[in-house]
Design an enzyme around this catalytic site. Structure first.
Site, PDB file in Angstrom:
ATOM      1  N   HIS A 165     -23.897  -0.947  14.502  1.00 17.18           N
ATOM      2  CA  HIS A 165     -23.519   0.391  15.233  1.00 17.18           C
ATOM      3  C   HIS A 165     -24.617   1.435  15.682  1.00 17.18           C
ATOM      4  O   HIS A 165     -25.929   1.134  14.908  1.00 17.18           O
ATOM      5  CB  HIS A 165     -22.983   1.244  14.004  1.00 17.18           C
ATOM      6  CG  HIS A 165     -21.466   0.642  13.745  1.00 17.18           C
ATOM      7  ND1 HIS A 165     -20.674   0.913  12.763  1.00 17.18           N
ATOM      8  CD2 HIS A 165     -20.323   0.094  14.683  1.00 17.18           C
ATOM      9  CE1 HIS A 165     -19.480   0.448  12.527  1.00 17.18           C
ATOM     10  NE2 HIS A 165     -19.412  -0.309  14.046  1.00 17.18           N
ATOM     11  N   HIS A 217     -10.160  -7.810  15.532  1.00 13.69           N
ATOM     12  CA  HIS A 217     -11.249  -6.600  15.444  1.00 13.69           C
ATOM     13  C   HIS A 217     -10.908  -6.035  13.608  1.00 13.69           C
ATOM     14  O   HIS A 217     -11.663  -5.680  12.916  1.00 13.69           O
ATOM     15  CB  HIS A 217     -11.032  -5.482  16.138  1.00 13.69           C
ATOM     16  CG  HIS A 217     -12.274  -4.534  16.055  1.00 13.69           C
ATOM     17  ND1 HIS A 217     -13.430  -4.941  16.738  1.00 13.69           N
ATOM     18  CD2 HIS A 217     -12.294  -3.375  15.817  1.00 13.69           C
ATOM     19  CE1 HIS A 217     -14.224  -4.072  16.663  1.00 13.69           C
ATOM     20  NE2 HIS A 217     -13.873  -2.820  16.111  1.00 13.69           N
ATOM     21  N   TYR A 250     -15.732   3.896   7.154  1.00  9.99           N
ATOM     22  CA  TYR A 250     -15.424   2.865   6.132  1.00  9.99           C
ATOM     23  C   TYR A 250     -15.761   3.565   4.661  1.00  9.99           C
ATOM     24  O   TYR A 250     -15.319   2.870   3.684  1.00  9.99           O
ATOM     25  CB  TYR A 250     -16.375   1.922   6.261  1.00  9.99           C
ATOM     26  CG  TYR A 250     -15.836   1.041   7.552  1.00  9.99           C
ATOM     27  CD1 TYR A 250     -14.752   0.298   7.951  1.00  9.99           C
ATOM     28  CD2 TYR A 250     -16.959   1.058   8.711  1.00  9.99           C
ATOM     29  CE1 TYR A 250     -14.488   0.076   8.923  1.00  9.99           C
ATOM     30  CE2 TYR A 250     -16.507   0.453   9.790  1.00  9.99           C
ATOM     31  CZ  TYR A 250     -15.219  -0.185  10.057  1.00  9.99           C
ATOM     32  OH  TYR A 250     -15.084  -0.895  11.101  1.00  9.99           O
ATOM     33  N   ARG A 294     -13.034  -7.358  10.971  1.00 15.78           N
ATOM     34  CA  ARG A 294     -14.588  -6.958  11.220  1.00 15.78           C
ATOM     35  C   ARG A 294     -14.234  -5.338  10.163  1.00 15.78           C
ATOM     36  O   ARG A 294     -15.155  -5.343   9.265  1.00 15.78           O
ATOM     37  CB  ARG A 294     -14.824  -6.133  12.329  1.00 15.78           C
ATOM     38  CG  ARG A 294     -16.063  -5.730  12.422  1.00 15.78           C
ATOM     39  CD  ARG A 294     -16.474  -5.396  14.241  1.00 15.78           C
ATOM     40  NE  ARG A 294     -17.155  -4.363  14.305  1.00 15.78           N
ATOM     41  CZ  ARG A 294     -18.649  -4.399  14.278  1.00 15.78           C
ATOM     42  NH1 ARG A 294     -19.224  -5.344  14.198  1.00 15.78           N
ATOM     43  NH2 ARG A 294     -19.371  -3.309  14.726  1.00 15.78           N
ATOM     44  N   ARG A 301     -18.096  -8.795  16.056  1.00 16.73           N
ATOM     45  CA  ARG A 301     -17.075  -8.673  17.092  1.00 16.73           C
ATOM     46  C   ARG A 301     -16.703  -9.986  18.027  1.00 16.73           C
ATOM     47  O   ARG A 301     -17.525 -11.089  17.970  1.00 16.73           O
ATOM     48  CB  ARG A 301     -17.725  -7.751  17.975  1.00 16.73           C
ATOM     49  CG  ARG A 301     -17.967  -6.282  17.734  1.00 16.73           C
ATOM     50  CD  ARG A 301     -18.675  -5.403  18.608  1.00 16.73           C
ATOM     51  NE  ARG A 301     -19.161  -3.938  18.296  1.00 16.73           N
ATOM     52  CZ  ARG A 301     -20.447  -3.706  17.894  1.00 16.73           C
ATOM     53  NH1 ARG A 301     -21.264  -4.784  17.820  1.00 16.73           N
ATOM     54  NH2 ARG A 301     -20.588  -2.493  17.410  1.00 16.73           N
ATOM     55  N   LYS A 318     -23.392  -4.867  21.238  1.00 21.92           N
ATOM     56  CA  LYS A 318     -23.180  -3.893  22.369  1.00 21.92           C
ATOM     57  C   LYS A 318     -24.451  -3.371  22.800  1.00 21.92           C
ATOM     58  O   LYS A 318     -25.653  -3.255  22.229  1.00 21.92           O
ATOM     59  CB  LYS A 318     -22.293  -2.630  21.731  1.00 21.92           C
ATOM     60  CG  LYS A 318     -20.806  -3.272  21.704  1.00 21.92           C
ATOM     61  CD  LYS A 318     -19.936  -1.967  21.511  1.00 21.92           C
ATOM     62  CE  LYS A 318     -18.536  -2.220  21.652  1.00 21.92           C
ATOM     63  NZ  LYS A 318     -17.609  -1.181  21.367  1.00 21.92           N
TER      64      LYS A 318
END
Length: 310
Positions: A268, A242, A277, A245, A144, A167
Site C-alpha cells: 500500500h 481480492h 484491517y 487478500r 493482488r 501498483k
C-alpha cells in the site's frame, strides 16, 4: 468520435512512456472515451469544469458510487495532464475538481481461517499444483491478481523470497513461509512448457501462454463455488479473489503484525488504506469493551446476567 482520435493516440503513447500497466491503460482509455462521448463534438480546449461536473453528475444518476466517480475523475485528469505535457492543451480543468469523500473504514469481506482451510481441501486435478500456488499467494501472501499475473520465474529466489511488481510499478520483497515456498517450487516443476521459448511467466495456461488475469479470477471463482456448496452460511457473501487478500491482512492483524509492516507486505502506498484491517476483528473489540464492564456505575456488585432481558 473520430474527432478525438489524435488526442487518444497521444494519451495512449504518454501512458506507455510512463510505464503504466496494460490494465491501467485500458481502464483510463475506457473512462476517457466515455467522457469524450458525453462532450462530443465540442473541442477539448472549449471544455471546462462545468462540462466535467455534468458528466460526473450523470454518472451518479446512473448509479456510480464515490469510488467509481473518483476513478472517472482520475482518468479525465490524467488524460488532460498528458495533453498539457504534450503541448496540445494549456490547462487541465479537471485538476480543480474535488474528489468525492469516500466512506472510510468500511469493513472488508474476508474468510475465517477454518473457511480458508476448507477452500483448499478439494484442490485436485491436472493443474492442482499451479492453482494451489496461485490461491496460496492470495490468501497467505496477500498478492493482488495482477501481481500474480505479472510474476516471472526469476522473481522467486532460492531462499524463498518473492519479488513482486505491484501498483505504480513499485517492487516489494516478500519472504515466503517455507511451506509456501515448497508450493511455489512444485508449481514451477510442473509448469506447462510455454509456446514461446523466451516466455518467463511463472504461471502458464494450458495453451502455453502467460495465465491471464481473468483466468486467475476464474480459478478462484471455481473454488469459491465449491466452498459455498459445503458452507451454506457463505451463500450471501460476495467472494472474489481480492477477498483472499483481505483474509491475509485480517490474519496478520490478529497475529499481532503492526500496521507499518502490514503496509509493506500489502504494497500500500498509504497507511490509511491499510488501517481498514484494524477494525475487522469483533473479538478484539468485545474484549476491549469487557475490560470496562466492571467499572460501569451500579453494576459492580450485581450479577448482570440475572437481569438481562430474555
Amino acid at each position: 468520435m473520430d474527432t478525438y482520435e489524435s488526442e487518444l493516440r497521444l494519451f495512449s503513447m504518454w501512458m506507455k512512456n510512463r510505464g503504466m500497466t496494460k490494465a491501467t491503460q485500458h481502464a483510463y482509455l475506457c473512462d476517457t472515451r466515455s467522457f469524450l462521448h458525453s462532450i462530443y463534438p465540442a473541442s477539448l480546449d472549449e471544455v471546462g469544469k462545468v462540462e466535467m461536473m455534468g458528466y460526473l453528475s450523470q454518472a451518479r444518476e446512473r448509479g456510480a458510487g464515490d469510488e467509481s466517480r473518483n476513478r472517472k475523475l482520475s482518468s479525465i485528469r490524467t488524460f488532460y495532464k498528458s495533453l498539457v505535457e504534450m503541448d496540445r492543451l494549456h490547462l487541465n480543468p479537471a485538476a480543480v475538481i474535488a474528489k468525492s469523500k469516500q466512506e472510510k473504514n468500511r469493513i472488508p469481506v474476508y474468510l475465517e481461517e477454518d473457511q480458508l482451510e476448507a477452500l483448499f481441501e478439494p484442490m485436485e486435478g491436472k493443474y492442482a499444483a499451479r492453482n494451489m500456488a496461485i490461491l496460496c499467494l492470495m490468501a497467505y501472501a496477500g498478492l493482488r491478481v495482477g501481481e500474480i499475473h505479472r510474476l516471472n520465474r526469476q522473481d522467486l529466489t532460492q531462499d524463498g523470497s518473492l519479488h513482486v511488481l505491484g501498483k505504480g510499478r513499485k517492487w516489494r520483497i516478500i519472504p515466503l513461509p517455507d511451506i509456501l515456498h515448497v508450493h511455489m517450487r512444485q508449481a514451477l516443476e510442473e509448469r506447462i512448457e510455454p509456446n514461446k521459448s523466451k516466455e518467463e511467466a511463472f504461471f502458464v495456461s494450458q495453451f502455453g501462454r502467460r495465465l491471464s488475469i481473468r483466468m486467475i479470477q476464474a480459478i478462484a471463482e471455481e473454488m469459491f463455488a465449491k466452498l459455498k456448496q459445503k458452507n451454506p452460511d457463505l451463500h450471501a457473501k460476495k467472494l472474489s479473489s481480492h477477498k483472499l487478500r483481505h483474509s491475509f491482512a485480517t490474519m496478520q492483524i490478529r497475529s499481532g503484525t503492526d500496521i507499518r509492516t502490514l503496509q509493506e507486505l500489502l504494497g500500500h502506498s498509504s497507511i490509511e488504506t491499510t488501517q481498514i484491517y484494524t477494525h475487522v476483528d469483533n473479538k478484539q473489540l468485545k474484549h476491549a469493551m469487557n475490560n470496562i464492564s466492571g467499572k460501569i456505575p451500579g453494576l459492580r456488585h450485581r450479577d448482570v446476567r440475572e437481569e438481562m432481558p430474555t
